[in-house]
Design a protein around this motif. Structure first.
Motif, PDB file in Angstrom:
ATOM      1  N   LYS A   1      10.586  47.229  35.670  1.00 25.00           N
ATOM      2  CA  LYS A   1      11.340  47.921  34.616  1.00 25.00           C
ATOM      3  C   LYS A   1      10.895  47.458  33.227  1.00 25.00           C
ATOM      4  CE  LYS A   1      13.809  49.969  37.726  1.00 25.00           C
ATOM      5  NZ  LYS A   1      14.896  49.208  38.359  1.00 25.00           N
ATOM      6  N   GLU A   2      11.114  48.323  32.253  1.00 28.07           N
ATOM      7  CA  GLU A   2      10.759  48.026  30.865  1.00 28.07           C
ATOM      8  C   GLU A   2      11.821  47.117  30.231  1.00 28.07           C
ATOM      9  OE1 GLU A   2       8.146  49.126  29.055  1.00 28.07           O
ATOM     10  OE2 GLU A   2       7.302  50.442  30.599  1.00 28.07           O
ATOM     11  N   ILE A   3      11.396  46.019  29.649  1.00 29.19           N
ATOM     12  CA  ILE A   3      12.337  45.103  29.003  1.00 29.19           C
ATOM     13  C   ILE A   3      13.029  45.777  27.811  1.00 29.19           C
ATOM     14  CG2 ILE A   3      10.593  44.053  27.454  1.00 29.19           C
ATOM     15  CD1 ILE A   3      13.418  42.110  29.160  1.00 29.19           C
ATOM     16  N   GLU A   4      12.333  46.752  27.184  1.00 25.96           N
ATOM     17  CA  GLU A   4      12.919  47.436  26.019  1.00 25.96           C
ATOM     18  C   GLU A   4      14.107  48.316  26.393  1.00 25.96           C
ATOM     19  OE1 GLU A   4       9.738  47.366  26.743  1.00 25.96           O
ATOM     20  OE2 GLU A   4       8.716  46.417  25.043  1.00 25.96           O
ATOM     21  N   ARG A   5      14.298  48.550  27.673  1.00 28.49           N
ATOM     22  CA  ARG A   5      15.458  49.344  28.106  1.00 28.49           C
ATOM     23  C   ARG A   5      16.542  48.422  28.646  1.00 28.49           C
ATOM     24  NH1 ARG A   5      13.272  55.065  30.209  1.00 28.49           N
ATOM     25  NH2 ARG A   5      14.941  55.603  28.782  1.00 28.49           N
ATOM     26  N   TYR A   6      16.810  47.350  27.929  1.00 29.42           N
ATOM     27  CA  TYR A   6      17.700  46.324  28.485  1.00 29.42           C
ATOM     28  C   TYR A   6      19.099  46.873  28.783  1.00 29.42           C
ATOM     29  CZ  TYR A   6      19.741  45.566  23.828  1.00 29.42           C
ATOM     30  OH  TYR A   6      20.384  45.729  22.625  1.00 29.42           O
ATOM     31  N   GLN A   7      19.536  47.880  28.036  1.00 30.81           N
ATOM     32  CA  GLN A   7      20.891  48.399  28.278  1.00 30.81           C
ATOM     33  C   GLN A   7      20.991  49.057  29.658  1.00 30.81           C
ATOM     34  OE1 GLN A   7      23.743  47.874  26.322  1.00 30.81           O
ATOM     35  NE2 GLN A   7      24.576  48.583  28.279  1.00 30.81           N
ATOM     36  N   ASP A   8      19.948  49.756  30.045  1.00 31.62           N
ATOM     37  CA  ASP A   8      19.874  50.310  31.406  1.00 31.62           C
ATOM     38  C   ASP A   8      19.979  49.211  32.452  1.00 31.62           C
ATOM     39  OD1 ASP A   8      19.616  52.975  31.161  1.00 31.62           O
ATOM     40  OD2 ASP A   8      17.434  53.054  31.410  1.00 31.62           O
TER      41      ASP A   8
ATOM     42  N   LEU B   1      17.648  63.166  24.273  1.00 29.96           N
ATOM     43  CA  LEU B   1      19.064  63.532  24.219  1.00 29.96           C
ATOM     44  C   LEU B   1      19.173  65.047  24.167  1.00 29.96           C
ATOM     45  CD1 LEU B   1      20.124  61.077  21.337  1.00 29.96           C
ATOM     46  CD2 LEU B   1      20.507  60.704  23.779  1.00 29.96           C
ATOM     47  N   GLU B   2      20.330  65.564  24.570  1.00 32.22           N
ATOM     48  CA  GLU B   2      20.588  66.997  24.435  1.00 32.22           C
ATOM     49  C   GLU B   2      21.872  67.186  23.639  1.00 32.22           C
ATOM     50  OE1 GLU B   2      20.833  69.189  28.112  1.00 32.22           O
ATOM     51  OE2 GLU B   2      21.317  71.078  27.109  1.00 32.22           O
TER      52      GLU B   2
ATOM     53  N   HIS C   1      19.576  57.222  17.129  1.00 31.38           N
ATOM     54  CA  HIS C   1      19.143  55.906  17.616  1.00 31.38           C
ATOM     55  C   HIS C   1      20.279  55.185  18.345  1.00 31.38           C
ATOM     56  CE1 HIS C   1      14.971  55.284  16.298  1.00 31.38           C
ATOM     57  NE2 HIS C   1      15.262  56.167  15.345  1.00 31.38           N
ATOM     58  N   LEU C   2      21.482  55.274  17.795  1.00 31.63           N
ATOM     59  CA  LEU C   2      22.623  54.620  18.451  1.00 31.63           C
ATOM     60  C   LEU C   2      22.892  55.253  19.817  1.00 31.63           C
ATOM     61  CD1 LEU C   2      24.942  52.519  18.204  1.00 31.63           C
ATOM     62  CD2 LEU C   2      26.374  54.394  17.346  1.00 31.63           C
ATOM     63  N   ALA C   3      22.883  56.568  19.856  1.00 26.35           N
ATOM     64  CA  ALA C   3      23.198  57.273  21.112  1.00 26.35           C
ATOM     65  C   ALA C   3      22.128  57.023  22.167  1.00 26.35           C
ATOM     66  CB  ALA C   3      23.349  58.765  20.851  1.00 26.35           C
ATOM     67  N   ALA C   4      20.864  57.089  21.749  1.00 27.76           N
ATOM     68  CA  ALA C   4      19.785  56.882  22.713  1.00 27.76           C
ATOM     69  C   ALA C   4      19.784  55.431  23.199  1.00 27.76           C
ATOM     70  CB  ALA C   4      18.446  57.240  22.082  1.00 27.76           C
ATOM     71  N   GLY C   5      19.892  54.511  22.272  1.00 26.31           N
ATOM     72  CA  GLY C   5      19.794  53.091  22.618  1.00 26.31           C
ATOM     73  C   GLY C   5      20.895  52.631  23.551  1.00 26.31           C
ATOM     74  N   THR C   6      22.134  52.975  23.216  1.00 26.73           N
ATOM     75  CA  THR C   6      23.252  52.504  24.036  1.00 26.73           C
ATOM     76  C   THR C   6      23.415  53.355  25.296  1.00 26.73           C
ATOM     77  OG1 THR C   6      24.826  53.950  22.885  1.00 26.73           O
ATOM     78  CG2 THR C   6      24.527  51.720  21.992  1.00 26.73           C
TER      79      THR C   6
ATOM     80  N   TYR D   1      16.403  52.264  18.340  1.00 25.87           N
ATOM     81  CA  TYR D   1      17.037  52.613  19.623  1.00 25.87           C
ATOM     82  C   TYR D   1      16.712  51.566  20.692  1.00 25.87           C
ATOM     83  CZ  TYR D   1      12.787  54.572  21.813  1.00 25.87           C
ATOM     84  OH  TYR D   1      11.546  54.731  22.373  1.00 25.87           O
ATOM     85  N   GLN D   2      15.607  50.852  20.525  1.00 28.76           N
ATOM     86  CA  GLN D   2      15.340  49.744  21.446  1.00 28.76           C
ATOM     87  C   GLN D   2      16.263  48.568  21.149  1.00 28.76           C
ATOM     88  OE1 GLN D   2      11.134  49.299  20.640  1.00 28.76           O
ATOM     89  NE2 GLN D   2      10.585  50.532  22.424  1.00 28.76           N
ATOM     90  N   PHE D   3      16.450  48.309  19.849  1.00 28.81           N
ATOM     91  CA  PHE D   3      17.382  47.254  19.452  1.00 28.81           C
ATOM     92  C   PHE D   3      18.757  47.507  20.075  1.00 28.81           C
ATOM     93  CE2 PHE D   3      20.713  45.839  16.495  1.00 28.81           C
ATOM     94  CZ  PHE D   3      20.432  44.497  16.391  1.00 28.81           C
TER      95      PHE D   3
END
Lengths: 342, 342
Positions: free
Chosen positions: B76-83, A128-129, A304-309, A118-120
């Motif tokens: 900010k956290e770099i791992e949350r780059y999408q944010d 998520l809910e 992972h896809l939903a959380a990450g994006t 999810y970081q990737f």
């Protein structure tokens, strides 16, 4: 780092209760687990889960794709995953295998570099809910199940419809009484004609039902019918079976036929799912993420896809909650409707 | 890992020779270097490079965005780059800054996990071949420069046109004589009317010039004119200035106005560039990648994206070859037209 081996394994699950949608009833689910192993022993995991009435795939044919996938992957560098994704585009008859293999590759890639998937994907969220789904049942059973789900803490409830307009209206309207603060997704799985769909959804509106999304009201190939429903529905209308590939997504957007696209990894694979996210965002079309019959291992892919994006407004990731599993295999915590990573 | 600091620095470059396109002449280039530093000292680098006549950005205004970018990123956290990418979408007036900052974030993210950026993007290629560009010059100078570039090993040569149809036809047709095995990109930078553009490109076809792409023949907002040129040109027609954002890309695709989209990080940032790749691939539209006035530090951004995704049929990554740099700062090797990573 080269890919050393690929293995497919059939796994069998029973549903806690038979699950009926407009297209048929399911009592069991057979999935394919995919493991991609690198030369250093790193393993990436995926799961293919298909519903024959949705995609025409059977577990037997999915399992037989092992040979082809081995041919494509073994000896290749995991760092060139885009090349591998390009080759896997040929798995057009078996999108569930494409999904499982593509995710297993990303899982291995991420493990190799110590990143969480999810970081990737961007790390936008770690919580998520999801909603939870009630199949097509008689009125009484529908209300019993809606009430049970509501009491379990779910504030978003999906109700399968598409068998009979009048009964379906009553089932959804009456559900309000047992789940007063809930909002609903109503999913016809292609079961209505365009005119029935409009009759159904306008009735819900007259009764002030809180509907988040009206999913796949009409036959998957009837894009003009879908468009008619969209512009005559007071609530957002989503394409599900109408959109498997990114080309399908582009088409419904070009034709202004939907408000929402429901992405499922099992329909699109990871590669087309990513593409659909971008296409929909460019068009200001909202996104839903759904599932087929994934276990905790398979639902992890969509989580992972939903959380990450962070790209999804509506989450319908509940298949693992309906299957009897000997062992929970997700890398997330489930607390009622909440899915927590980390 | 948190972002500790962000710094912007103005850098000044001279061109080896004045560079003229239909929109004006450039003798120097002022870019903004962006450094994002994490708490553990990891640094990610980016470069913003704009041409005022293309995007309306000036180096001074780009530099002033430092405060805003610090506000968005620090802590900010770099791992949350999408944010972070989502927040950076507000930099709509300064896409060059958006590009540099987004790339610097991915650069830091990748360094933190020991991935090369082109592997993060998919690792499809580690070797690219670029064209090299000749500006608008008189016939004699055009031929001298085309010949020099050809002798330097470039087999793809871009010629700027769009000032005068007759002269431009002659410049390109005669270039064949001094570069017989080359293929050409002709780029009008909006300089033609739709009818002039068709006259020009059909003349090249009658003379059997090998044209890969006819870039941005007409005024950026004239999508109907672009479409007219597309369907009357025997060669692929590309949008450049007509497509900055992913929404622009979706529009030219919806209107069937182009064969090719030229993506430049400086127009779109990394986030919209990724989106345009997916949108174009769904529509079977080919992709080109171009540049503004990036140095070796800035061109690296496009090189990693192009190599990693493997998505580009046409490469025009030559700006760094035209600038006087004290020190080469790319993490690639340049051998004539070839760009080698690793």
């Amino acid at each position: 780092m080269k890919i050393k081996s690929v293995s497919f394994k059939k796994v069998f699950y029973e549903y806690f209760e038979p699950f009926t949608i407009s297209l048929g009833t399911h009592e069991e689910q057979e999935n394919i687990e995919v493991c991609v192993e690198l030369e250093d022993g790193t393993q990436g995991w995926g799961e293919a889960s298909a519903l024959f009435v949705i995609s025409g795939e059977t577990p037997e044919m999915l399992h037989k794709m092992e040979v082809t996938v081995k041919d494509i992957l073994i000896g290749k560098e995991i760092e060139r995953y885009q090349d591998l994704f390009n080759m896997l585009q040929n798995l057009r008859a078996t999108p569930a295998v494409k999904a499982a293999v593509e995710f297993a590759l990303i899982d291995a890639f991420c493990k190799r570099f110590g990143i969480k998937p999810y970081q990737f994907f961007g790390g936008a969220k770690d919580r998520l809910e999801t909603d939870k789904t009630v199949g097509i049942e008689d009125l009484k059973t529908t209300l019993t199940k809606v009430e049970r789900i509501y009491k379990d803490g779910f504030k978003k409830i999906k109700i399968k419809v598409g068998r009979d307009v009048k009964t379906d209206i009553e089932r959804v309207v009456r559900s309000k009484e047992v789940a007063p603060e809930a909002s609903f997704v109503v999913d016809a799985n292609q079961g209505f004609t365009p005119k029935e769909a409009v009759e159904f959804i306008q009735a819900l509106h007259r009764e002030s039902v809180s509907v988040d999304v009206f999913e796949q009201p009409v036959f998957r190939y009837d894009i003009e019918g879908l468009k008619f429903v969209r512009w005559n529905s007071p609530y957002p209308v989503a394409a599900d079976e109408s959109v498997f590939t990114k080309q399908d997504a582009l088409r419904v957007i070009k034709e202004e036929a939907v408000d929402v696209i429901n992405i499922k990894l099992m329909k699109s694979g990871l590669s087309d799912a990513m593409a659909i996210i971008h296409i929909a965002q460019a068009a200001n079309i909202k996104l839903m993420i759904g599932c087929m019959g994934e276990s905790s291992l398979g639902i992890r892919q969509s989580i992972h896809l939903a959380a990450g994006t962070g790209a999804f407004t509506y989450l319908d990731l509940d298949s693992h909650l309906s299957l009897k599993e000997e062992k929970f295999r997700g890398d997330f915590k489930q607390e009622g409707p909440f899915i927590i990573l980390n």
